[in-house]
Motif scaffolding. Structure first.
Motif, PDB file in Angstrom:
ATOM      1  N   ASP A 112      69.243  -1.715  28.530  1.00  0.00           N
ATOM      2  CA  ASP A 112      69.196  -2.670  29.641  1.00  0.00           C
ATOM      3  C   ASP A 112      70.103  -2.212  30.783  1.00  0.00           C
ATOM      4  OD1 ASP A 112      68.430  -4.935  31.030  1.00  0.00           O
ATOM      5  OD2 ASP A 112      70.016  -6.191  30.179  1.00  0.00           O
ATOM      6  N   LEU A 113      69.871  -0.965  31.217  1.00  0.00           N
ATOM      7  CA  LEU A 113      70.765  -0.364  32.210  1.00  0.00           C
ATOM      8  C   LEU A 113      70.530  -0.929  33.602  1.00  0.00           C
ATOM      9  CD1 LEU A 113      70.942   3.430  31.263  1.00  0.00           C
ATOM     10  CD2 LEU A 113      72.427   1.539  30.586  1.00  0.00           C
ATOM     11  N   ALA A 114      71.632  -1.143  34.293  1.00  0.00           N
ATOM     12  CA  ALA A 114      71.635  -1.568  35.689  1.00  0.00           C
ATOM     13  C   ALA A 114      73.044  -1.314  36.217  1.00  0.00           C
ATOM     14  CB  ALA A 114      71.277  -3.044  35.811  1.00  0.00           C
ATOM     15  N   PRO A 115      73.190  -1.120  37.535  1.00  0.00           N
ATOM     16  CA  PRO A 115      74.532  -0.919  38.087  1.00  0.00           C
ATOM     17  C   PRO A 115      75.472  -2.051  37.688  1.00  0.00           C
ATOM     18  CG  PRO A 115      72.889  -0.357  39.722  1.00  0.00           C
ATOM     19  CD  PRO A 115      72.138  -0.946  38.557  1.00  0.00           C
ATOM     20  N   GLY A 116      76.676  -1.671  37.267  1.00  0.00           N
ATOM     21  CA  GLY A 116      77.654  -2.632  36.811  1.00  0.00           C
ATOM     22  C   GLY A 116      77.666  -2.823  35.303  1.00  0.00           C
ATOM     23  N   ARG A 117      76.681  -2.263  34.614  1.00  0.00           N
ATOM     24  CA  ARG A 117      76.593  -2.412  33.156  1.00  0.00           C
ATOM     25  C   ARG A 117      77.757  -1.685  32.492  1.00  0.00           C
ATOM     26  NH1 ARG A 117      75.853  -3.369  28.126  1.00  0.00           N
ATOM     27  NH2 ARG A 117      73.843  -3.078  27.083  1.00  0.00           N
ATOM     28  N   GLU A 118      78.457  -2.368  31.579  1.00  0.00           N
ATOM     29  CA  GLU A 118      79.560  -1.769  30.831  1.00  0.00           C
ATOM     30  C   GLU A 118      79.015  -1.111  29.564  1.00  0.00           C
ATOM     31  OE1 GLU A 118      82.495  -4.747  30.144  1.00  0.00           O
ATOM     32  OE2 GLU A 118      83.105  -4.862  32.256  1.00  0.00           O
ATOM     33  N   LEU A 119      79.439   0.128  29.330  1.00  0.00           N
ATOM     34  CA  LEU A 119      78.928   0.927  28.227  1.00  0.00           C
ATOM     35  C   LEU A 119      80.066   1.716  27.592  1.00  0.00           C
ATOM     36  CD1 LEU A 119      75.949   2.391  30.270  1.00  0.00           C
ATOM     37  CD2 LEU A 119      75.628   0.855  28.326  1.00  0.00           C
ATOM     38  N   TRP A 120      79.723   2.415  26.531  1.00  0.00           N
ATOM     39  CA  TRP A 120      80.623   3.420  25.970  1.00  0.00           C
ATOM     40  C   TRP A 120      79.924   4.776  26.052  1.00  0.00           C
ATOM     41  CZ3 TRP A 120      85.591   3.449  23.854  1.00  0.00           C
ATOM     42  CH2 TRP A 120      86.240   2.206  23.882  1.00  0.00           C
ATOM     43  N   ALA A 121      80.660   5.783  26.524  1.00  0.00           N
ATOM     44  CA  ALA A 121      80.126   7.142  26.614  1.00  0.00           C
ATOM     45  C   ALA A 121      80.759   7.995  25.523  1.00  0.00           C
ATOM     46  CB  ALA A 121      80.428   7.737  27.985  1.00  0.00           C
ATOM     47  N   ALA A 122      79.981   8.939  25.011  1.00  0.00           N
ATOM     48  CA  ALA A 122      80.478   9.816  23.949  1.00  0.00           C
ATOM     49  C   ALA A 122      79.935  11.223  24.132  1.00  0.00           C
ATOM     50  CB  ALA A 122      80.059   9.273  22.578  1.00  0.00           C
ATOM     51  N   VAL A 123      80.790  12.205  23.895  1.00  0.00           N
ATOM     52  CA  VAL A 123      80.401  13.624  23.941  1.00  0.00           C
ATOM     53  C   VAL A 123      81.016  14.325  22.745  1.00  0.00           C
ATOM     54  CG1 VAL A 123      80.495  15.790  25.227  1.00  0.00           C
ATOM     55  CG2 VAL A 123      80.272  13.638  26.467  1.00  0.00           C
ATOM     56  N   LYS A 124      80.200  14.999  21.960  1.00  0.00           N
ATOM     57  CA  LYS A 124      80.723  15.756  20.826  1.00  0.00           C
ATOM     58  C   LYS A 124      81.575  16.920  21.322  1.00  0.00           C
ATOM     59  CE  LYS A 124      76.728  14.796  17.866  1.00  0.00           C
ATOM     60  NZ  LYS A 124      75.579  15.407  17.140  1.00  0.00           N
ATOM     61  N   ALA A 125      82.649  17.208  20.617  1.00  0.00           N
ATOM     62  CA  ALA A 125      83.500  18.348  20.986  1.00  0.00           C
ATOM     63  C   ALA A 125      82.701  19.639  20.992  1.00  0.00           C
ATOM     64  CB  ALA A 125      84.668  18.454  20.006  1.00  0.00           C
ATOM     65  N   SER A 126      81.704  19.738  20.102  1.00  0.00           N
ATOM     66  CA  SER A 126      80.898  20.958  20.017  1.00  0.00           C
ATOM     67  C   SER A 126      79.994  21.150  21.225  1.00  0.00           C
ATOM     68  CB  SER A 126      80.045  20.935  18.743  1.00  0.00           C
ATOM     69  OG  SER A 126      79.178  19.802  18.742  1.00  0.00           O
ATOM     70  N   GLU A 127      79.799  20.078  22.028  1.00  0.00           N
ATOM     71  CA  GLU A 127      78.948  20.170  23.216  1.00  0.00           C
ATOM     72  C   GLU A 127      79.734  20.577  24.463  1.00  0.00           C
ATOM     73  OE1 GLU A 127      75.749  19.776  23.425  1.00  0.00           O
ATOM     74  OE2 GLU A 127      75.073  18.551  21.751  1.00  0.00           O
ATOM     75  N   THR A 128      81.061  20.674  24.368  1.00  0.00           N
ATOM     76  CA  THR A 128      81.880  21.015  25.530  1.00  0.00           C
ATOM     77  C   THR A 128      82.243  22.493  25.511  1.00  0.00           C
ATOM     78  OG1 THR A 128      84.015  20.608  24.488  1.00  0.00           O
ATOM     79  CG2 THR A 128      82.872  18.702  25.429  1.00  0.00           C
ATOM     80  N   ARG A 129      82.551  23.000  26.701  1.00  0.00           N
ATOM     81  CA  ARG A 129      83.088  24.350  26.846  1.00  0.00           C
ATOM     82  C   ARG A 129      84.432  24.259  27.547  1.00  0.00           C
ATOM     83  NH1 ARG A 129      79.915  28.801  27.047  1.00  0.00           N
ATOM     84  NH2 ARG A 129      81.949  29.813  26.904  1.00  0.00           N
ATOM     85  N   ALA A 130      85.461  24.858  26.962  1.00  0.00           N
ATOM     86  CA  ALA A 130      86.785  24.912  27.590  1.00  0.00           C
ATOM     87  C   ALA A 130      87.127  26.370  27.836  1.00  0.00           C
ATOM     88  CB  ALA A 130      87.830  24.252  26.695  1.00  0.00           C
ATOM     89  N   TYR A 131      87.697  26.671  29.016  1.00  0.00           N
ATOM     90  CA  TYR A 131      88.014  28.055  29.361  1.00  0.00           C
ATOM     91  C   TYR A 131      89.125  28.079  30.396  1.00  0.00           C
ATOM     92  CZ  TYR A 131      84.483  26.645  32.825  1.00  0.00           C
ATOM     93  OH  TYR A 131      83.745  25.956  33.778  1.00  0.00           O
ATOM     94  N   PRO A 132      89.859  29.181  30.463  1.00  0.00           N
ATOM     95  CA  PRO A 132      91.010  29.265  31.388  1.00  0.00           C
ATOM     96  C   PRO A 132      90.595  29.117  32.833  1.00  0.00           C
ATOM     97  CG  PRO A 132      91.093  31.016  29.749  1.00  0.00           C
ATOM     98  CD  PRO A 132      89.734  30.384  29.621  1.00  0.00           C
ATOM     99  N   ALA A 133      91.436  28.461  33.614  1.00  0.00           N
ATOM    100  CA  ALA A 133      91.146  28.244  35.031  1.00  0.00           C
ATOM    101  C   ALA A 133      91.950  29.170  35.932  1.00  0.00           C
ATOM    102  CB  ALA A 133      91.462  26.791  35.402  1.00  0.00           C
ATOM    103  N   GLY A 134      92.884  29.895  35.388  1.00  0.00           N
ATOM    104  CA  GLY A 134      93.799  30.644  36.240  1.00  0.00           C
ATOM    105  C   GLY A 134      93.219  31.867  36.914  1.00  0.00           C
TER     106      GLY A 134
END
Length: 350
Positions: free
Chosen positions: A324-346
């Motif tokens: 029942d999505l609409a602007p203002g709708r409160e939700l919880w978001a989730a992302v598996k650690a395996s779906e992310t990429r982390a890498y140096p920024a320097g």
């Protein structure tokens, strides 16, 4: 040794371009960046249409920094093609060789060969106003290649075409670029044009190079918000301490990659799962969010979420109806650690 070696320094009022470029023989490099980044200024400097304020420009070992445009052996295809309206397609293509001192007969023979290569022999006598967008683009390409350029410059060459013509012309342009023995610089804002046509990408923002590398590197590891949006990733910067990256806001994202110090974390919108309540047995990255925008995105919907981090998520229309999505709708978001990429920024990718 690269065929093109340049450092383009151009100062125009408040704007300051300072970009280093190198392109090998037979290589196509795409120059990408947002509006006002300096892409067209760099192309015009290479063509000799905008003077350098500093730096250097060497093509095939020859310093061209002060060489007039007509003596540079540079072919240019402009965004709007800029065909001479009073000349036929044949005479447009013959124009370059004629300016180089070639006699009329030889110039027309050269034009005929190039029009045959781009499949426009039957339209040789047509004026530009009687050509379609795709046909005009091919005439402009033939005109640029007819001068046997050491350096070929393409300024948004497909931007003026409709979607269907663009698809066909992109494939044809790829064939011609693969056969071009010189160096090619493609200026574009379209990531698909860059990924299909170029061997290497250079991204500039504010007159500076912010990222450079092959398509796989840049799409996997964006280093600015512009690049992240270009390749369709959510991107955040923080401090890494093993598998955890703490953002400036204090929010922590967990990744399977281990990083220490200044770091980026990236993940695609498709990796974001939405829940009506805090999920049990959830992935390691969960947070409360508020939906701020929802738009069609291909066959799915792209939603924008505010909260501890601002994030884009892709969901199916069925999932949107279920939530029942609409602007203002409160939700919880989730992302598996395996779906992310982390890498140096320097250190920027090269």
């Amino acid at each position: 040794m690269s065929l093109l070696e340049a450092r383009l320094v151009v100062r125009r009022g408040e704007f300051h371009l300072d970009v280093a470029l190198s392109i090998a023989r037979g290589e196509t490099v795409a120059l990408l960046g947002p509006n006002g980044a300096g892409k067209t200024t760099a192309l015009r400097a290479l063509a000799g249409l905008t003077p350098l304020s500093g730096g250097f420009l060497r093509v095939d070992g020859r310093d061209l920094s002060a060489t007039p445009p007509e003596h540079r052996r540079v072919g240019v295809v402009f965004q709007d093609y800029l065909l001479f309206p009073h000349l036929s397609a044949r005479d447009n293509v013959a124009f370059g060789p004629r300016r180089q001192g070639v006699d009329r007969r030889t110039a027309h023979e050269t034009a005929d060969r190039w029009l045959e290569r781009v499949g426009l022999t039957d339209l040789a006598r047509r004026k530009p106003r009687h050509l379609s967008g795709g046909q005009a683009q091919r005439v402009a390409l033939a005109r640029a290649l007819a001068v046997d350029p050491v350096l070929l410059l393409l300024d948004e060459p497909l931007a003026a075409l409709d979607a269907r013509t663009r698809l066909e012309t992109r494939a044809e342009l790829h064939r011609h670029l693969a056969a071009h023995p010189g160096a090619t610089l493609l200026v574009t804002h379209d990531p698909l044009d860059a990924l299909v046509l170029a061997d290497r990408l250079i991204v500039i923002e504010g007159g500076r190079v912010v990222q450079e590398g092959d398509a796989a590197t840049i799409t996997a590891r964006p280093r600015t918000d512009y690049v992240a949006q270009l390749v369709g990733l959510n991107l955040y910067r923080g401090r890494g301490d093993g598998h955890a990256v703490r953002l400036d806001s204090g929010f922590v994202l967990t990744a399977t990659d281990s990083v220490h110090g200044d770091a980026f974390v990236a993940f695609p919108p498709a990796a974001v799962a939405l829940h009506p309540a805090q999920p049990d047995g959830s992935p390691r990255n969960t947070w409360p969010a508020v939906l701020t925008d929802i738009q069609r995105h291909g066959d799915n919907l792209r939603v924008r979420l505010d909260g501890p981090i601002v994030v884009a998520a892709d969901i199916t229309p069925a999932a949107a109806a279920h939530l029942d999505l609409a602007p203002g709708r409160e939700l919880w978001a989730a992302v598996k650690a395996s779906e992310t990429r982390a890498y140096p920024a320097g250190v920027p990718e090269a």
